[in-house]
Write a protein that holds these residues in place. Structure first.
Motif, PDB file in Angstrom:
ATOM      1  N   LYS A  46       0.801  -1.222   0.000  1.00  0.00           N
ATOM      2  CA  LYS A  46       0.000   0.000   0.000  1.00  0.00           C
ATOM      3  C   LYS A  46       0.839   1.280   0.000  1.00  0.00           C
ATOM      4  O   LYS A  46       0.304   2.357  -0.215  1.00  0.00           O
ATOM      5  CB  LYS A  46      -0.991  -0.017   1.167  1.00  0.00           C
ATOM      6  N   ASN A  76      -2.339  -0.698   6.493  1.00  0.00           N
ATOM      7  CA  ASN A  76      -1.206  -0.615   5.570  1.00  0.00           C
ATOM      8  C   ASN A  76      -1.213   0.666   4.738  1.00  0.00           C
ATOM      9  O   ASN A  76      -0.173   1.300   4.583  1.00  0.00           O
ATOM     10  CB  ASN A  76      -1.186  -1.839   4.654  1.00  0.00           C
ATOM     11  N   GLY A 183      -8.908  -6.187  -1.819  1.00  0.00           N
ATOM     12  CA  GLY A 183      -9.296  -5.345  -0.680  1.00  0.00           C
ATOM     13  C   GLY A 183     -10.054  -4.177  -1.279  1.00  0.00           C
ATOM     14  O   GLY A 183     -11.279  -4.201  -1.430  1.00  0.00           O
ATOM     15  N   THR A 184      -9.302  -3.159  -1.698  1.00  0.00           N
ATOM     16  CA  THR A 184      -9.926  -2.135  -2.537  1.00  0.00           C
ATOM     17  C   THR A 184     -10.050  -2.638  -3.972  1.00  0.00           C
ATOM     18  O   THR A 184     -10.814  -2.094  -4.760  1.00  0.00           O
ATOM     19  CB  THR A 184      -9.079  -0.850  -2.573  1.00  0.00           C
ATOM     20  N   GLY A 185      -9.232  -3.636  -4.316  1.00  0.00           N
ATOM     21  CA  GLY A 185      -9.184  -4.122  -5.701  1.00  0.00           C
ATOM     22  C   GLY A 185      -8.151  -3.379  -6.535  1.00  0.00           C
ATOM     23  O   GLY A 185      -7.907  -3.740  -7.690  1.00  0.00           O
ATOM     24  N   THR A 187      -4.903  -3.280  -6.529  1.00  0.00           N
ATOM     25  CA  THR A 187      -3.767  -4.075  -7.012  1.00  0.00           C
ATOM     26  C   THR A 187      -4.186  -4.945  -8.200  1.00  0.00           C
ATOM     27  O   THR A 187      -3.598  -4.858  -9.283  1.00  0.00           O
ATOM     28  CB  THR A 187      -3.243  -5.015  -5.894  1.00  0.00           C
ATOM     29  N   GLY A 233      -7.219  -6.537   5.425  1.00  0.00           N
ATOM     30  CA  GLY A 233      -6.842  -5.973   4.127  1.00  0.00           C
ATOM     31  C   GLY A 233      -7.624  -6.522   2.950  1.00  0.00           C
ATOM     32  O   GLY A 233      -7.451  -6.062   1.825  1.00  0.00           O
ATOM     33  N   SER A 277      -3.313 -12.040   4.294  1.00  0.00           N
ATOM     34  CA  SER A 277      -3.803 -11.946   2.910  1.00  0.00           C
ATOM     35  C   SER A 277      -2.811 -12.608   1.957  1.00  0.00           C
ATOM     36  O   SER A 277      -3.210 -13.148   0.922  1.00  0.00           O
ATOM     37  CB  SER A 277      -4.040 -10.480   2.512  1.00  0.00           C
TER      38      SER A 277
HETATM   39  C1  PLP Z   1      -2.467  -6.831   3.857  1.00  0.00           C
HETATM   40  C2  PLP Z   1      -3.225  -6.473   2.633  1.00  0.00           C
HETATM   41  N1  PLP Z   1      -3.407  -7.408   1.699  1.00  0.00           N
HETATM   42  C3  PLP Z   1      -4.116  -7.149   0.573  1.00  0.00           C
HETATM   43  C4  PLP Z   1      -4.666  -5.920   0.353  1.00  0.00           C
HETATM   44  C5  PLP Z   1      -5.499  -5.728  -0.875  1.00  0.00           C
HETATM   45  O1  PLP Z   1      -4.975  -4.826  -1.777  1.00  0.00           O
HETATM   46  P1  PLP Z   1      -5.963  -3.942  -2.647  1.00  0.00           P
HETATM   47  O2  PLP Z   1      -6.569  -2.922  -1.733  1.00  0.00           O
HETATM   48  O3  PLP Z   1      -5.073  -3.323  -3.663  1.00  0.00           O
HETATM   49  O4  PLP Z   1      -6.997  -4.834  -3.236  1.00  0.00           O
HETATM   50  C6  PLP Z   1      -4.507  -4.928   1.321  1.00  0.00           C
HETATM   51  C7  PLP Z   1      -5.159  -3.639   1.164  1.00  0.00           C
HETATM   52  O5  PLP Z   1      -5.350  -2.895   2.103  1.00  0.00           O
HETATM   53  C8  PLP Z   1      -3.763  -5.200   2.472  1.00  0.00           C
HETATM   54  O6  PLP Z   1      -3.580  -4.272   3.443  1.00  0.00           O
END
Ligand code: PLP
Length: 325
Positions: A46, A76, A183-185, A187, A233, A277
């Motif tokens: 993040k 994060n 999480g937010t998607g 990535t 996350g 995660s």
């Molecule tokens: C530990 C962890 N894994 C995975 C993710 C998911 O990433 P994204 O938000 O880009 O989908 C997050 C997002 O906050 C995270 O903190």
């Protein structure tokens, strides 16, 4: 920088290694590769979005040093923002669930972040809940800049501009699947968009914790009532703008127990200390490898470091309290 020397810690974000998980891949026809995102300065993927979203807002004249940035985060994004804010002279207010690991909260406090802990058991529509608190605060106090990673498409763009191209170059284009926790998607959808533009045959697979709403929406256009889960996350109680699920080829569900069990397995088998995660990511990658049962390159990520979870997923008392042993 070729010699790894930077003007500031901000410039040290990104360009993380990709590593073959040789031991985890043993007995599988496919090979699993993981991008070591815990090696970012804030210990997670993040950092990338924190840097990108702040620099974009600066470019657009929305913020200037001295201002206060507001965000809700599982810890994060908050840590990434804290690093950038320390460097650039912003103040930072973070809304976090009271169930977030102590280590993450402590890290934020050490960096001088104003941390607001909200009751994780409140329903998502409650004004004091994790999902509503920051929104309401931003409405009440216009001096706060709500950076809103869940609806800010600069989040996805940061991965389109950095994570995606890095993966493509490091793998020399030899990628069959990219699988990641949503999480937010940002990535999966951001980096995945870049990868699909390079090669439309690359399949994108999302992972969703049991209790989150994404999987059933993706598979059946059904909105389930969210339920409590502990992996941090991943997942959400709402559909959000950054989770552009329509770009995905498939989704899989992951239980907390599997995610945490596989985090331990990565530590044991590969010597990589990862968060929950990342355990979900590797669990998903192995299931996928078994399912396809052919030679292929499956790329995933170690999203953050296990150092952040010594009091939770690497603590048998906590696991026992939560019936996860
Ligand atoms: C530990 C962890 N894994 C995975 C993710 C998911 O990433 P994204 O938000 O880009 O989908 C997050 C997002 O906050 C995270 O903190």
């Amino acid at each position: 920088m070729r010699n790894n020397r930077y003007e500031s810690i901000i410039d040290a974000i990104g360009r993380t290694p990709i590593v073959k998980l040789g031991n985890i891949s043993k007995g599988l026809k496919a090979t699993i590769w993981a991008k070591m995102e815990f090696m970012n300065p804030g210990g997670s993927i993040k950092d990338r979005i924190a840097k990108y979203m702040i620099e974009k807002a600066e470019l657009e004249g929305k913020i200037k040093p001295g201002d206060t940035i507001l965000e809700n985060s599982s810890g994060n994004t908050a840590m990434g923002l804290a690093i950038i804010c320390r460097q650039k002279g912003y103040k930072l207010k973070i809304v976090i669930r009271n169930t977030t690991s102590k280590e993450k909260i402590k890290m934020l406090e050490v960096l001088g972040v104003d941390v607001v802990k909200v009751d994780a058991s409140l329903p998502p529509e409650h004004p004091e809940s994790y999902n509503q608190y920051a929104v309401n605060l931003a409405k009440k106090d216009p001096s706060l800049y709500y950076i809103d990673q869940h609806n800010n498409l600069d989040n996805n763009e940061s991965h389109y501009m950095t994570t995606g191209p890095e993966i493509w170059e490091q793998m020399e284009g030899k990628i069959d699947y990219f699988i990641a926790a949503v999480g937010t998607g940002g990535t999966l959808c951001g980096a995945g968009k870049y990868l699909k533009e390079k090669n439309s045959n690359i399949k994108l697979i999302g992972l969703d914790p049991v209790g989150s709403v994404f999987y059933d929406w993706f598979k059946h256009k059904k909105m389930i009532t969210p339920s409590h889960y502990l992996v941090e996350g991943m997942g959400d109680e709402f559909l959000i703008k950054t989770a552009q699920l329509e770009i995905l080829d498939d989704m899989m569900k992951v239980e907390d127990k599997k995610a945490f069990g596989w985090a331990k397995k990565i530590a044991f088998e590969e010597g990589i200390l990862a968060g929950g995660s990342s355990g979900a990511n590797i669990y998903g990658a192995v299931q996928l490898a078994r399912e396809i049962d052919r030679e292929a390159n499956i790329v995933t990520l170690i999203c953050d470091s296990g150092y952040k979870y010594f009091s939770t997923i690497y603590n048998d008392d906590w696991l026992a309290e939560n019936n996860l042993l």
